[in-house]
Motif scaffolding. Structure first.
Motif, mmCIF file in Angstrom:
data_model
loop_
_atom_site.group_PDB
_atom_site.id
_atom_site.type_symbol
_atom_site.label_atom_id
_atom_site.label_comp_id
_atom_site.label_asym_id
_atom_site.label_seq_id
_atom_site.Cartn_x
_atom_site.Cartn_y
_atom_site.Cartn_z
ATOM 1 N N ASP A 8 0.831 -1.203 0.000
ATOM 2 C CA ASP A 8 0.000 0.000 0.000
ATOM 3 C C ASP A 8 0.868 1.256 0.000
ATOM 4 O O ASP A 8 0.578 2.219 -0.723
ATOM 5 C CB ASP A 8 -0.929 0.012 1.219
ATOM 6 N N GLU A 9 1.913 1.234 0.808
ATOM 7 C CA GLU A 9 2.813 2.387 0.871
ATOM 8 C C GLU A 9 3.514 2.599 -0.472
ATOM 9 O O GLU A 9 3.606 3.735 -0.961
ATOM 10 C CB GLU A 9 3.853 2.182 1.970
ATOM 11 N N PHE A 10 3.981 1.508 -1.075
ATOM 12 C CA PHE A 10 4.676 1.615 -2.357
ATOM 13 C C PHE A 10 3.728 2.135 -3.437
ATOM 14 O O PHE A 10 4.108 2.989 -4.242
ATOM 15 C CB PHE A 10 5.256 0.267 -2.779
ATOM 16 N N GLU A 11 2.508 1.623 -3.453
ATOM 17 C CA GLU A 11 1.534 2.080 -4.446
ATOM 18 C C GLU A 11 1.202 3.554 -4.248
ATOM 19 O O GLU A 11 1.004 4.288 -5.211
ATOM 20 C CB GLU A 11 0.279 1.214 -4.391
ATOM 21 N N ARG A 12 1.105 3.965 -3.013
ATOM 22 C CA ARG A 12 0.808 5.358 -2.720
ATOM 23 C C ARG A 12 1.955 6.262 -3.198
ATOM 24 O O ARG A 12 1.734 7.310 -3.792
ATOM 25 C CB ARG A 12 0.569 5.551 -1.227
ATOM 26 N N ASP A 13 3.198 5.823 -2.960
ATOM 27 C CA ASP A 13 4.365 6.627 -3.334
ATOM 28 C C ASP A 13 4.620 6.615 -4.842
ATOM 29 O O ASP A 13 5.048 7.607 -5.410
ATOM 30 C CB ASP A 13 5.610 6.122 -2.604
ATOM 31 N N GLY A 14 4.385 5.480 -5.465
ATOM 32 C CA GLY A 14 4.621 5.363 -6.903
ATOM 33 C C GLY A 14 5.972 4.749 -7.210
ATOM 34 O O GLY A 14 6.880 4.730 -6.383
#
Length: 94
Positions: A8-14
């Motif tokens: 989720d964090e990676f997807e949010r950051d891009g």
């Protein structure tokens, strides 16, 4: 598989931000490994998307070319029928 909270964090950051964080060393070793796994998954997904998009473009181009070929063949058939009909009329065949 990458841990869900990290995902989720990676997807949010891009992708770009995660790649920069990995290169700059902002992540600890376990999270760095998760980030690298996630980046590889994203790379695979982008490649599949690109391949699918290219395949769809090819299918559309093929359909367009097929329609054009059928139209040309139909016109040629009409011309051939007209020529044959004219020959029969000129010969006076009953």
């Amino acid at each position: 598989m990458v841990v869900r909270s990290s995902t989720d964090e990676f997807e949010r950051d891009g992708v770009k931000a995660v790649r920069e964080n990995v290169k700059s060393g902002h992540y600890g070793e376990p999270k760095k490994q998760q980030a690298l796994m996630w980046l590889n998954e994203q790379k695979t997904k982008r490649k599949q998307f690109r391949d699918t998009k290219d395949l769809l473009a090819l299918a559309r181009r093929t359909a367009r070319d097929t329609r054009l070929t059928l139209v040309v063949a139909g016109l040629m058939l009409l011309i051939l029928i007209a020529i044959v009909a004219r020959l029969f009329v000129e010969q006076g065949t009953p």
